[in-house]
Motif scaffolding. Structure first.
Motif, PDB file in Angstrom:
ATOM      1  N   GLY A   1       0.801  -1.219   0.000  1.00 16.50           N
ATOM      2  CA  GLY A   1       0.000   0.000   0.000  1.00 16.50           C
ATOM      3  C   GLY A   1       0.832   1.266   0.000  1.00 16.50           C
ATOM      4  N   ARG A   2       1.777   1.345   0.917  1.00 17.30           N
ATOM      5  CA  ARG A   2       2.590   2.563   1.029  1.00 17.30           C
ATOM      6  C   ARG A   2       3.487   2.748  -0.190  1.00 17.30           C
ATOM      7  N   SER A   3       4.048   1.664  -0.712  1.00 18.02           N
ATOM      8  CA  SER A   3       4.957   1.798  -1.859  1.00 18.02           C
ATOM      9  C   SER A   3       4.228   2.271  -3.109  1.00 18.02           C
ATOM     10  N   GLN A   4       2.950   1.921  -3.241  1.00 16.91           N
ATOM     11  CA  GLN A   4       2.189   2.378  -4.407  1.00 16.91           C
ATOM     12  C   GLN A   4       2.008   3.901  -4.384  1.00 16.91           C
ATOM     13  N   VAL A   5       1.713   4.445  -3.214  1.00 14.88           N
ATOM     14  CA  VAL A   5       1.569   5.901  -3.089  1.00 14.88           C
ATOM     15  C   VAL A   5       2.908   6.586  -3.333  1.00 14.88           C
ATOM     16  N   ARG A   6       3.956   6.044  -2.764  1.00 14.83           N
ATOM     17  CA  ARG A   6       5.286   6.647  -2.933  1.00 14.83           C
ATOM     18  C   ARG A   6       5.720   6.630  -4.390  1.00 14.83           C
ATOM     19  N   LEU A   7       5.409   5.536  -5.086  1.00 12.87           N
ATOM     20  CA  LEU A   7       5.777   5.436  -6.491  1.00 12.87           C
ATOM     21  C   LEU A   7       5.016   6.458  -7.329  1.00 12.87           C
ATOM     22  N   LEU A   8       3.716   6.606  -7.093  1.00 15.17           N
ATOM     23  CA  LEU A   8       2.942   7.595  -7.842  1.00 15.17           C
ATOM     24  C   LEU A   8       3.398   9.006  -7.497  1.00 15.17           C
TER      25      LEU A   8
ATOM     26  N   ILE B   1      -5.596  12.387  -7.396  1.00 14.61           N
ATOM     27  CA  ILE B   1      -5.342  11.007  -7.780  1.00 14.61           C
ATOM     28  C   ILE B   1      -6.591  10.157  -7.524  1.00 14.61           C
ATOM     29  N   ALA B   2      -6.645   9.010  -8.169  1.00 14.01           N
ATOM     30  CA  ALA B   2      -7.735   8.065  -7.972  1.00 14.01           C
ATOM     31  C   ALA B   2      -7.163   6.668  -7.849  1.00 14.01           C
ATOM     32  N   ILE B   3      -7.959   5.769  -7.284  1.00 12.45           N
ATOM     33  CA  ILE B   3      -7.588   4.361  -7.170  1.00 12.45           C
ATOM     34  C   ILE B   3      -8.611   3.541  -7.948  1.00 12.45           C
ATOM     35  N   LEU B   4      -8.132   2.656  -8.808  1.00 14.65           N
ATOM     36  CA  LEU B   4      -8.992   1.724  -9.528  1.00 14.65           C
ATOM     37  C   LEU B   4      -8.730   0.339  -8.952  1.00 14.65           C
ATOM     38  N   SER B   5      -9.651  -0.132  -8.106  1.00 13.67           N
ATOM     39  CA  SER B   5      -9.479  -1.394  -7.405  1.00 13.67           C
ATOM     40  C   SER B   5     -10.171  -2.541  -8.136  1.00 13.67           C
TER      41      SER B   5
ATOM     42  N   GLY C   1      -3.088  11.330 -11.563  1.00 15.56           N
ATOM     43  CA  GLY C   1      -2.577   9.962 -11.514  1.00 15.56           C
ATOM     44  C   GLY C   1      -3.612   8.957 -11.044  1.00 15.56           C
ATOM     45  N   ILE C   2      -3.400   7.695 -11.444  1.00 12.55           N
ATOM     46  CA  ILE C   2      -4.254   6.582 -11.033  1.00 12.55           C
ATOM     47  C   ILE C   2      -3.373   5.448 -10.529  1.00 12.55           C
ATOM     48  N   ILE C   3      -3.771   4.882  -9.395  1.00 15.29           N
ATOM     49  CA  ILE C   3      -3.156   3.659  -8.890  1.00 15.29           C
ATOM     50  C   ILE C   3      -4.162   2.534  -9.082  1.00 15.29           C
ATOM     51  N   SER C   4      -3.759   1.474  -9.755  1.00 15.93           N
ATOM     52  CA  SER C   4      -4.621   0.306  -9.914  1.00 15.93           C
ATOM     53  C   SER C   4      -3.880  -0.922  -9.390  1.00 15.93           C
ATOM     54  N   PRO C   5      -4.137  -1.312  -8.140  1.00 10.74           N
ATOM     55  CA  PRO C   5      -3.394  -2.420  -7.526  1.00 10.74           C
ATOM     56  C   PRO C   5      -3.973  -3.791  -7.871  1.00 10.74           C
ATOM     57  N   THR C   6      -4.352  -3.966  -9.123  1.00 11.18           N
ATOM     58  CA  THR C   6      -4.903  -5.229  -9.615  1.00 11.18           C
ATOM     59  C   THR C   6      -4.447  -5.420 -11.046  1.00 11.18           C
ATOM     60  N   THR C   7      -3.973  -6.597 -11.376  1.00 10.11           N
ATOM     61  CA  THR C   7      -3.413  -6.822 -12.705  1.00 10.11           C
ATOM     62  C   THR C   7      -4.446  -6.637 -13.814  1.00 10.11           C
ATOM     63  N   VAL C   8      -5.688  -7.004 -13.549  1.00 12.37           N
ATOM     64  CA  VAL C   8      -6.742  -6.791 -14.546  1.00 12.37           C
ATOM     65  C   VAL C   8      -6.991  -5.302 -14.734  1.00 12.37           C
ATOM     66  N   GLY C   9      -7.101  -4.588 -13.615  1.00  9.42           N
ATOM     67  CA  GLY C   9      -7.401  -3.162 -13.676  1.00  9.42           C
ATOM     68  C   GLY C   9      -6.308  -2.334 -14.317  1.00  9.42           C
ATOM     69  N   VAL C  10      -5.061  -2.593 -13.941  1.00  2.88           N
ATOM     70  CA  VAL C  10      -3.982  -1.739 -14.442  1.00  2.88           C
ATOM     71  C   VAL C  10      -3.788  -1.924 -15.947  1.00  2.88           C
ATOM     72  N   SER C  11      -3.959  -3.143 -16.444  1.00  4.41           N
ATOM     73  CA  SER C  11      -3.784  -3.347 -17.885  1.00  4.41           C
ATOM     74  C   SER C  11      -4.960  -2.759 -18.670  1.00  4.41           C
TER      75      SER C  11
ATOM     76  N   LYS D   1      -3.079  10.235 -22.663  1.00  2.00           N
ATOM     77  CA  LYS D   1      -1.747   9.649 -22.695  1.00  2.00           C
ATOM     78  C   LYS D   1      -0.693  10.752 -22.566  1.00  2.00           C
ATOM     79  N   GLY D   2       0.219  10.574 -21.638  1.00  2.00           N
ATOM     80  CA  GLY D   2       1.256  11.571 -21.396  1.00  2.00           C
ATOM     81  C   GLY D   2       0.826  12.664 -20.444  1.00  2.00           C
ATOM     82  N   LYS D   3      -0.475  12.698 -20.106  1.00  2.00           N
ATOM     83  CA  LYS D   3      -0.991  13.725 -19.195  1.00  2.00           C
ATOM     84  C   LYS D   3      -1.406  13.139 -17.848  1.00  2.00           C
ATOM     85  N   VAL D   4      -1.905  11.904 -17.867  1.00  2.00           N
ATOM     86  CA  VAL D   4      -2.317  11.229 -16.636  1.00  2.00           C
ATOM     87  C   VAL D   4      -1.379  10.055 -16.399  1.00  2.00           C
ATOM     88  N   THR D   5      -0.829   9.995 -15.207  1.00  2.00           N
ATOM     89  CA  THR D   5       0.132   8.958 -14.859  1.00  2.00           C
ATOM     90  C   THR D   5      -0.581   7.754 -14.259  1.00  2.00           C
ATOM     91  N   LEU D   6      -0.243   6.584 -14.762  1.00  4.95           N
ATOM     92  CA  LEU D   6      -0.822   5.335 -14.265  1.00  4.95           C
ATOM     93  C   LEU D   6       0.270   4.455 -13.687  1.00  4.95           C
TER      94      LEU D   6
END
Length: 362
Positions: free
Chosen positions: A169-176, A186-190, A248-258, A270-275
């Motif tokens: 959890g913490r590393s995802q926020v730090r990375l974004l 930012i938003a989260i896509l779970s 930015g968007i954090i999607s901590p699920t392989t289905v969601g992020v792809s 593309k190039g404006k919102v970080t995923l």
């Protein structure tokens, strides 16, 4: 499935240290189903009945029950666990629902219990919905190993966690934060709203966002794609339309992020919102190379399935009982120790980017 490293042996050593020690058919029935007393829930104290020197029994029957049968990530995990079972002469299979709803796994648990499997390995869609049937299975002497997404603690013997929930959890926020300069909406896509692992990670994300260094980052929405590719795609579209200032968007699920990457890659965002999020290299490679995604994280899902398989065998064979401090050997992954609450952690997540993604094939 075997993890392939295409170049640079030193990279394999690095990922082994980071990932290995550290990111959803038919059945065989037994002639009779065991009627032993219920197995004790993990209590945090090692059981005197555990014998670390006991040999692994041959001919064990293990069943993997993923969140959903067509989830690419879960398929990788389960296939690796099935292959691992061959190393100790066990039979293993994967069964499960085609959707990831809270109650979708219940009928499968009941069937597996009737078949008299030695162990049920489950990635729970809901921590409580599966508890009743799992308790019934345990009352028949069947061992229960949760992996990827936990059940309530009193419904299983041990939990194989891919990484510390707090680390994820913490590393995802730090990375974004690193990628968007520490400020912006930012938003989260779970996955699903009831997924134990997702909700635990999100709790740590929200706590991390309270730190002074993230004061300029604002979480505006948690969306749920239900680990469905099309719904996750649509949820990404909805987020970007509803929040025009989203950074930015954090999607901590392989289905969601792809799915999110697929939408963003063909859009004006593309190039404006970080995923970023949790994905496999093979899913995300093209999006990293086309500039849609700079960095994302995961662990080796094959090792998660491998570890779960060996843990189940150790449980059924009496090497461990689920008590804190107990140890067992998980094949090529070496010795593992059970932590508090019956949890065994694979290790910390690993970050993939353009400089290293071609070295991995899973």
């Amino acid at each position: 499935m075997t993890l392939s490293v295409r170049s640079r042996p030193s990279a394999l050593a690095m990922v082994s240290a980071l990932v290995l020690s550290l990111a959803a058919c038919g059945g065989t029935t037994k002639e009779s189903v065991r009627t032993q007393a219920p197995a004790p829930a993990a209590s945090g104290a090692a059981s005197a009945s555990a014998n670390p020197d006991a040999p692994i029994k041959e001919g064990l029957k293990l069943a993997f029950l993923p969140k959903q049968i067509n989830n690419p990530y879960e398929t990788i995990v389960d296939e690796a666990g099935i292959e691992a079972a061959k190393e100790f002469k066990a039979e293993a299979k994967e069964v499960g629902p085609s959707d990831a709803s809270a109650s979708s796994q219940v009928s499968y648990i009941n069937t597996l219990a009737q078949q008299g499997q030695d162990a049920i390995l489950i990635a729970a869609n809901d921590p409580n919905a599966v508890c009743g049937p799992l308790r019934q299975a345990r009352s028949k002497g069947i061992k229960v190993v949760a992996y990827d997404s936990d059940t309530s603690k009193d419904c299983r013997d041990i939990f194989i966690n891919q990484a510390s929930s707090e680390d994820v959890g913490r590393s995802q926020v730090r990375l974004l934060s690193e990628l968007i300069g520490g400020e912006g909406e930012i938003a989260i896509l779970s996955a699903t709203a009831n997924a134990t692992n997702q909700n635990t990670w999100i709790e740590f994300m929200q706590d991390e966002l309270k730190k002074p260094e993230h004061a300029k980052m604002k979480l505006v929405k948690i969306a749920y794609g239900d680990d469905d590719d099309q719904k996750s795609f649509q949820q990404t579209q909805g987020l970007l339309q509803a929040y025009p200032n989203l950074k930015g968007i954090i999607s901590p699920t392989t289905v969601g992020v792809s799915a999110a990457a697929r939408y963003i890659s063909g859009s004006k965002y593309k190039g404006k919102v970080t995923l970023t999020g949790l994905g496999t290299p093979n899913q995300m490679r093209k999006f990293v190379k086309d500039g849609t995604v700079s960095k994302f994280a995961l662990w080796n899902p094959k090792d998660l399935g491998y570890l779960a398989s060996y843990a189940a065998a150790a449980l059924v064979s009496g090497q461990i009982s689920g008590g804190e401090g107990e140890k067992f050997t998980a094949g090529k992954l070496g010795e593992r120790t059970i932590g508090a609450g019956g949890e065994i952690i694979l290790g910390p997540p690993f970050t993939f980017d353009k400089s290293n993604i071609d070295e991995y094939d899973f």
